[in-house]
Design an enzyme around this catalytic site. Structure first.
Site, PDB file in Angstrom:
ATOM      1  CD  GLU A 151     -30.910   6.225  17.173  1.00 38.73           C
ATOM      2  OE1 GLU A 151     -31.693   5.619  17.925  1.00 38.73           O
ATOM      3  OE2 GLU A 151     -30.495   7.368  17.402  1.00 38.73           O
ATOM      4  CE  LYS A 207     -34.979   3.754  17.784  1.00 42.20           C
ATOM      5  NZ  LYS A 207     -33.893   4.309  18.613  1.00 42.20           N
ATOM      6  CD  GLN A 208     -34.208   7.146  14.136  1.00 40.56           C
ATOM      7  OE1 GLN A 208     -33.614   6.196  14.623  1.00 40.56           O
ATOM      8  NE2 GLN A 208     -34.345   8.292  14.761  1.00 40.56           N
ATOM      9  CD1 TRP A 249     -30.118  13.041  16.032  1.00 38.26           C
ATOM     10  CD2 TRP A 249     -30.644  13.590  13.948  1.00 38.26           C
ATOM     11  NE1 TRP A 249     -31.030  12.122  15.586  1.00 38.26           N
ATOM     12  CE2 TRP A 249     -31.372  12.428  14.300  1.00 38.26           C
ATOM     13  CE3 TRP A 249     -30.813  14.113  12.672  1.00 38.26           C
ATOM     14  CZ2 TRP A 249     -32.264  11.797  13.423  1.00 38.26           C
ATOM     15  CZ3 TRP A 249     -31.698  13.475  11.807  1.00 38.26           C
ATOM     16  CH2 TRP A 249     -32.410  12.336  12.183  1.00 38.26           C
ATOM     17  CG  ASP A 250     -33.357  14.718  18.876  1.00 33.93           C
ATOM     18  OD1 ASP A 250     -32.259  14.206  18.598  1.00 33.93           O
ATOM     19  OD2 ASP A 250     -34.159  14.226  19.674  1.00 33.93           O
TER      20      ASP A 250
END
Lengths: 783, 783
Positions: free
Chosen positions: A488, A592-593, A361-362
Site C-alpha cells: 500500500e 509497506k508489506q 483480501w486478508d
C-alpha cells in the site's frame, strides 16, 4: 505473554492473573468469544468499567454516507459500519445496595482465563465493597460453536463471611453509548444510536428486543432467558422497554451461600424477515439452548474443540510463549470463521469495530489457507459468501467498464466501501486472491458440489475480469496496467508482478475448471474460445524483470525509483502513512508489506531458488512492515531461502501482534490475518508446506531454539500430521487412504499404517539480508 | 455569434438584440464587467429574474471544511470558496406600483451591449407594465479600469406616452440567496449567508455596509453614493440595515420626461484592516469617483482601452465571427488580470463561481503569455502574487518532504485547496509553469527590479523543488517519478515529458538568474554548487522516447497502454470523466488535454520538426479535448506542422468556448484560459510567434478563409505590429528602438522607420491527422 506482568505463559489458555484497567480495552479484544456469527468482546459482566463495549453479528451493519472533497464518477456513495448490537452480556450486581464496580471498594483478587480447549471465558473475583461486605463472584461465558445463534453465561455470587443482600440485574441493552474513536484511519467510525426499536416483550424469565437499523434497514433480535438457583426467598421480576430488558433477582446470602444464574442468549438478524418472524426465530433458538442446558452447551463446546485440536493443533516445543501464541492465534482464526455461513469474515473477525468491520483480501489470502487445512467447512462458507455477492461484483465491473466480477476492496455485504480508489478499487488482485482460495479449497477437498455451484462461477467471473482488465501489447505480451498490488506504499503501477502472476493462475484455474464442467460452463456462457483466450492471456502474461539488478521489480519501473531515505526516518515516524504523504511514499522504493515477496510464496512455482534469494534480499531492505500482513510472509520466504533464524524473529512478530499489541490498536479488535499468519509461518515457514498444483509438499527446517514442531493438515478426507525436529521429519496419516507428498523434493507415500520419517538436509544460505534502518524484527533467536 | 438568434456579429461589441430568459445565466457571464479587482456579473439591474447573481472581489473567500471518505496525511483540511459579496448593482423600479419585472407585462424591446472599446455594458428596454403603463429604461454600467475600487451605473427611466409615478430603489444587498449548484465537480460550492454584518451607515445619498466572513475572517466594505436628476418634486429617502442599504427615489414623469440616477459604488476588502479603516477606505474611493464624475469615469475607461487596443488588437479579416470572438476574448483576459495587484487570477476570472474561484496553472500557462505581450504590468502583478504566497508554498514543500516551494494546484490565497491529490498536488508541473512565466516576462521586459525582488526567488525555490523531487538513477539519468502531467486522464506516472522538459527549463532559468544576481542569490543561500547541481540535473534530465513507434510517450510506459475504445464511446459519454472512472481513464491511452503536444509548443526548442509531426499525429488520435485548455495548443502545433486548416477549426473552438457555451458551463463563469488561448492561436498559431531564449521569432501562415491577420506585441519597451496575408508578412515597429526578430528562420531587423515585409514560404504537410471517433473539432474551414 502480553508484555504485562498480569499475564501467565500457559500452553492452553490466556490467563490474566490480576486486573489492570489501563489495558482493559486490549484485553476485551483478546478475551473475545465468537463463533463466526456472534461476537462478544471480553467486556466485564457488570458492563462498567468498559474500554469498548462490543457485541457484533457477522454481516450486520449500518450505512453511512461517504463524503468527498472532490467527487468522481463511480465513487461509492455509502459505506457500511459494523453495529454494536444489543448487549446481552450485562449482569450487574448490587451488594447491600453497593454496585459491584471494580473501581470502587477493594478488589482482593481478579482472574480471567480464556480456555482454548473448553472454549469458554472464565472469571473469578473476590471483592470487598466500600462498606466492607465481601463476595466472591465467578462467571463462565461461552458463545456456542455448535448452536450458532446461542451464547450463555453462568454467573455465581457467594457471600464470604457475612450475610449480604444481593440484587442481580441481568439485562439486554441496546444503543450503548460508545467512546470517541479518534482519527486513526484504521479505527472504525461509530454510528450513534443506530438501532430503532420495533418490538419489546418480556414474560417471566424471558425477554426479547427487536430492532432495525435506520439506513441499511436490517432487522435484528435478541432474546434472553434464565435459570436461577438461590437460597429460599430468592425472587425475581422482569421489566422491558424499547432499548432495555431487565430481569432483577433479589436474594439474601449467608456466608458460603450462593446465588447462581445461568443466562441464555439468542441472536438473529435478517434483511428480509419480519419482526414477528425474527422474534420467533430467537425465541426458538433460546428454547433449544434451554433444552440443551448449560452443561450440554459446555460439553458441546469441548467436543467441538477436541476434534478441532486433534486435527489442527500446532505444537511448538522450546518456546512456551510462541506455543501459547500459536494456539491463541488458531483459536481466534477459528472463532472468526467457523459459523460465518455466507457472511464475510472481517479483518477483525468479531472482536472489535476496527476497519469498520470490513472484510478485505486478508480473508482469502491469509485466513482461508488456514481454515482450508484446519476447518474446511468454514473456508467453503466464506467462499460461498463471495459467491453470494457476485451480482454486486458484476455491477461494479460494469461500472468500471470491465467484464466479469470486480469484488470490493472492503465491504460487509459485498458493495464496495473503499473511499480512496488508488488503494481500494485499483487493488484488483483481490479477484485473483479469491480465485486462489477457490483453487486451494477445491484441490484440498475435491468438493464436487462446491466446484459446480460456487467455485466455477467465481473462477469464470474473475477470469473474465482479468481478460478485460489486461490487454496484449504490440509485442504480444499481456499487460495489466495501472493497478495497485498488495504493497500500500505503491499504487497505480503497470504490471505488478504479484498481480500478474496471480491473475495468470486465476486464468488457468478458470480454464481448467471449465474443461472439467463443460455443461455448467455453458450455462455461464463460457465456450472453448473464451477459455482458450484465458490460456492465451496467461501464457503471454508480462512479468517484468530487471536484468541489471538481477531482481524482479515489484511493478514496472519500481527498481528505478528513488530509494526511501531510511536513515533520515525517525522511529516515531512509523507507520509512515501517518507521517508522510501518499505522494511521497508511492514514488519511492519503500514497501509497506510483502508484495513481490508475497508472490515468492503464493506463486513460488514461478521463481527459481536463485531468484527467490535475490528478490528476498532486495525487498527485505525496503520493507518496513507497517502492515500486520507482512511479517508472516517474510518469515515464510526467509525460511525457504535458508534464513531460518530471521524467520523465527518474524514468527514472533506475527504471533504476538495482538498479545503484545505491537501496532497499538488491539483495542479496535484482533488482527485476524496476522493470527492466521502465525499458523502460516509454522506450517509453510518451518514446515515448508506448499500446495502448488494441488500437491502437498514439505521442506521442514526448524530454527535453533525450537526442539520440535508438529501440525496437522486436513486434506481430501485425510488427516495428516507432521512432526519436525532438527534432525528429521515424521509424516503420519491419522485418517484416510494413502497420500503422496514430498519432503524436500523427495516424493513419499504415507499411509495410516506406515508413517514415514526423513532426515532434514542442510541448507547453506547466503549473508542474512538487512532490513531498513531501525525496522529489523525484535530478535527472538537465541543470541 | 453565440449560437442564438439574439446575438449579432459585430467587430467591437457583443450585442444581444432581444432577451431570452433561457440563456440568462450564460449571458450574465458573457456580460460581466471586471477590472481584476471587482467583478460584476451581467445581472439585470432590477436583480430579478437572475440566473446566478454574482459580485466578486479578487482574493476574497470563505473557508469550508474538506471532507474525506478516507483521510490521508497531508490532505488539506479546508478549502476556499469565492464569496458572492454585497450586490451593488441593484436598481429596482416600480411604475405606478408595478415592479419592473421582465417576466411580467410586455417587453416591447430589450437590448444589451458589451462595448469592447468603451468598456461599458449598455442596456435599453421598452416595457409595458401589466396595467399598460410604458417606460423606456436604459442603463450604462462600468467597472473602472482606472479607479480600481470603483464601479458605476447610470440609470434612466423615461415615461413614454402617459404620466407615470416611478419609484426607484437603489440598493446594496448582502447574502443574496443563490440557486443550488448541482453536482458538476467543475461548478463551485456555494456558502450560505457567508457574511456577518459589522457596521452599516447611511447619510443622505450615501450608504456603507461592512461585513466579515465567518471562517476565513476576511473583512469587506461596500459603499454607494448617487447623483439624481429628475423633474421637480423628485424626492429621495435612505434606509440602512445589516444586510441591506436602500435609497428610494420617487418621482412623477410626464410623457418624455426622465429620471436619471448615477450610482457610484466602491468596494474594498482586507485581511487585517479594521472595520473603521475599511469603511473609510471605500468612502474615500467613493469621494474620488464622485470627484471624477460619471463622464470622467467613462472617458478614463475609453482612454485606457484605446491605448490597450492600439497595442494589442488582433485583427482578423475573412471571418467576422472570429474577429468578434478574438476581441471579446482579449477584452475578458484583460478584465481578469488588469488590476489584480497581487491577487490570484482565477480560472473564471471574476465572471462566476466556477471552480470555487480558484486559480490553477492556467494562469501562468495560458493567461500570462497573453498579458506579458499585451498588458505587461498585469503579468508582473500576477507573478508578484505567486511570490507573496512563497511562505505557504515552502511550508507545503516541507510537508511533502521536499525542498524549495510547492505551489498549490488550486487556491485563492496560496494554500493548497485540492481535495484529490493525484490530480492536484501531484501535478507539480505548476512549479515549472510559474518559472516559465517568470522567464518569459523577464525576457520580454527586462524588468531588473522584478527579477531581483520577485523573479529570482521564484526561480530559485522552484528549482530547489525539482532538484529534490527528482533523483539520478544508477545510469546517471535525472528522473522525476510519480507525478501528474497536464493531461488529467493520466496520473502518477514516471518521467512525464512535459514535466521533465519544463523542469529542465526551470532549473536552467534559475541557474542563469543566479549567475546574474550572485549577491541577491547569496541572500537566498544559493551558492555556485547548488546552481551547478541544477545545471547537472537539467543536463541529465530523462526524456523517454519510444523508438518502436517513433514518438515520445507522454510519460514512461504510456504508449504501451491499452488504447481507449473510442468507437464504443457514445457522444453523450463526453466529457469522459463524468461517465468513466479515473481508474479506467488513467490506465489507457486517452488524453483529456494537450500534454505531450503542449510540450511541443512550450518546449518546441527541444524537438525536431519530424518529431513534432510524428508526435502531433500520434496524440491527435488520442486527445478528446474534455478540457477547455486543449484546443488552442492543438491549433498552435497543427499550424506549425502545416495543418493550417485543422488549426483554423481549433481556433474556432477555442474562441467560441463561451460564446457558444461549448462545455455547457458558461453559466459558472468564462473560461479565461481558453479565451487567452484565442490570442495564442492567432499569435503563436497563425503568427507562428515563439519566444525561446528571449528571442521573438515568427513563422506566420494563414488558413484559407482568412485574408489578413494583424496583431501587436509589447516587447522590451517596443510595440511591434505584425500583419499577415496569404502572400506575405509585414513587421512594423510602432515604438521603441530597433529589434531583431526572425521570419520563418530568417533573422530580420525592424526599426520604427523601416517595416520589413517578407513572403511566406509554402509548407508541405503530410496527411491530416485523425481525431478520436466523433471528437474532431467543428469544421470551420471552407469546404
Amino acid at each position: 505473554m502480553i508484555l504485562h506482568p498480569a499475564f501467565a505463559v500457559e500452553p492452553w489458555s490466556l490467563r490474566e492473573t490480576h486486573l489492570d484497567l489501563e489495558i482493559l480495552d486490549q484485553t476485551e479484544s483478546l478475551f473475545t468469544l465468537a463463533n463466526g456469527h456472534i461476537g462478544l468482546r471480553g467486556n466485564l459482566d457488570e458492563g462498567e468499567p468498559a474500554g469498548l463495549p462490543g457485541t457484533y453479528l457477522a454481516g450486520f451493519y449500518e450505512e453511512r454516507p461517504m463524503p468527498y472533497a472532490e467527487a468522481g464518477y463511480g465513487y461509492p456513495e455509502a459505506s457500511q459500519t459494523v453495529v454494536n448490537v444489543t448487549n446481552g452480556k450485562i449482569i450487574r450486581l448490587l451488594v447491600d445496595d453497593e454496585p459491584l464496580d471494580l473501581r470502587l471498594g477493594e478488589l482482593r483478587s481478579h482472574e480471567r482465563e480464556l480456555d482454548l480447549r473448553a472454549g469458554v471465558l472464565r472469571r473469578a473475583a473476590h471483592w470487598r465493597s466500600p462498606v466492607g461486605k465481601e463476595v466472591r463472584v465467578s462467571s463462565v461465558r461461552l458463545v456456542s460453536l455448535v448452536q450458532r445463534a446461542v451464547a450463555a453465561i453462568a454467573y455465581e455470587v457467594e457471600a464470604v463471611d457475612e450475610h449480604v443482600r444481593v440484587v442481580l440485574q441481568s439485562e439486554l441493552v441496546t444503543n450503548e453509548p460508545l467512546p470517541h474513536v479518534g482519527n486513526d484511519p484504521r479505527a472504525g467510525a461509530s454510528v450513534e444510536a443506530p438501532l430503532v426499536s420495533e418490538q419489546f416483550i418480556d414474560h417471566d424469565l424471558r425477554a426479547v428486543l427487536v430492532h432495525r437499523t435506520r439506513q441499511s434497514g436490517l432487522r435484528m433480535a435478541t432474546a434472553m432467558d434464565h435459570i436461577i438457583e438461590g437460597p429460599p426467598g430468592t425472587d425475581h421480576e422482569g421489566e422491558c422497554y424499547e432499548d432495555t430488558a431487565r430481569l432483577t433477582i433479589t436474594s439474601e446470602l449467608g456466608p458460603g451461600e450462593r446465588l447462581r444464574v445461568v443466562k441464555f442468549l439468542a441472536y438473529g438478524w435478517s434483511q428480509r424477515r419480519s419482526t414477528a418472524a425474527l422474534r420467533d426465530q430467537v425465541a426458538a433458538a433460546l428454547s433449544e439452548a434451554l433444552h440443551t442446558g448449560w452443561d450440554g452447551l459446555v460439553a458441546g463446546q469441548r467436543a467441538h474443540l477436541d476434534d478441532f485440536w486433534e486435527r489442527a493443533d500446532v505444537e511448538i516445543e522450546g518456546d512456551a510463549e510462541l506455543q501459547q501464541a500459536a494456539r491463541f492465534a488458531l483459536f481466534h482464526t477459528l472463532q472468526a470463521g467457523l459459523r460465518g455461513e455466507k457472511r464475510a469474515i472481517a479483518a477483525k473477525g468479531l472482536t472489535g469495530p476496527g476497519y469498520d468491520g470490513h472484510a478485505f483480501w486478508d480473508t482469502e489470502t491469509f485466513v482461508l489457507p488456514v481454515l482450508t487445512y484446519t476447518a474446511p467447512d468454514a473456508a467453503r462458507d466464506a467462499l460461498s459468501w463471495r459467491h453470494a455477492t457476485l451480482d454486486l461484483a458484476r455491477d461494479r465491473a460494469k461500472l468500471l467498464g470491465l467484464e466479469g466480477a470486480a469484488f470490493p476492496w472492503r465491504t460487509i455485504d459485498g458493495a464496495e466501501c473503499s473511499g480512496y480508489w488508488p488503494a481500494g478499487t485499483a487493488a484488483f488482485h483481490i479477484a485473483a486472491d479469491i480465485a486462489d482460495a477457490v483453487g486451494r479449497y477445491q484441490a484440498a477437498h475435491e468438493d464436487e458440489a462446491f466446484e459446480r455451484d460456487v467455485g466455477l462461477e467465481l473462477l469464470v467471473e474473475t477470469a473474465r475480469l482479468w481478460r478485460s482488465l489486461g490487454h496484449h501489447d504490440s509485442a504480444g505480451r499481456f499487460r495489466i496496467d495501472g493497478v495497485t498490488g498488495p504493497d500500500e506504499y505503491s499504487a497505480l503501477a503497470d504490471n505488478n508482478v504479484y498481480t500478474n502472476l496471480m491473475a495468470q493462475r486465476n486464468l488457468l484455474l478458470a480454464a481448467d475448471a471449465v474443461a472439467r464442467h463443460t455443461d455448467r460452463a455453458a450455462e455461464l456462457d463460457v465456450d472453448a474460445e473464451e477459455a482458450a483466450s484465458w490460456r492465451d492471456a496467461a501464457q503471454a502474461m508480462l512479468i517484468p524483470y530487471d536484468e541489471g539488478r538481477g531482481v524482479h521489480p515489484q511493478a514496472e519501473g519500481f527498481t528505478e525509483h528513488q530509494p526511501w531515505d531510511f536513515e533520515a526516518t525517525r522511529p516515531d515516524q512509523y507507520p509512515l502513512l501517518l507521517h508522510f504523504t501518499y505522494f511521497d511514499l508511492y514514488r519511492k522504493q519503500v514497501v509497506k508489506q510483502a508484495d513481490l515477496v508475497l508472490a515468492l510464496f503464493t506463486r513460488g512455482d514461478a521463481f527459481s531458488a536463485e531468484e527467490k534469494a535475490a528478490n528476498f534480499a532486495y525487498y527485505e531492505a525496503l520493507t518496513v512492515r507497517d502492515s500486520s500482513l507482512s511479517a508472516c510472509t517474510q518469515a515464510v520466504i526467509a525460511a525457504e531461502v535458508g534464513h531460518v533464524e530471521l524467520a523465527y524473529d518474524y514468527f514472533g512478530e506475527a504471533s504476538l501482534m495482538d498479545l503484545d499489541d505491537l501496532e497499538h490498536n488491539t483495542r479496535d479488535g484482533l488482527h485476524i490475518a496476522s493470527l492466521a499468519g502465525a499458523w502460516i509461518v509454522a506450517v509453510a515457514g518451518f514446515g515448508g508446506m506448499r500446495d502448488f498444483e494441488g500437491k502437498l509438499t514439505f521442506a521442514p527446517r526448524l530454527p535453533q531454539r525450537l526442539n520440535r514442531l508438529a501440525f496437522g493438515v486436513s486434506f481430501r478426507g485425510r488427516r495428516l500430521r507432521v512432526e519436525v525436529t532438527h534432525k528429521e521429519a515424521r509424516y503420519s496419516l491419522r485418517k484416510g487412504s494413502a497420500i503422496e507428498i514430498a519432503h524436500h523434493g523427495e516424493t513419499l507415500k504415507v499411509t495410516t499404517k506406515r508413517p514415514v520419517t526423513r532426515s532434514i538436509p542442510k541448507i547453506s544460505a547466503g549473508e542474512e539480508p538487512q532490513q531498513p534502518h531501525g525496522r529489523s524484527p525484535e530478535r527472538r533467536r537465541p543470541s
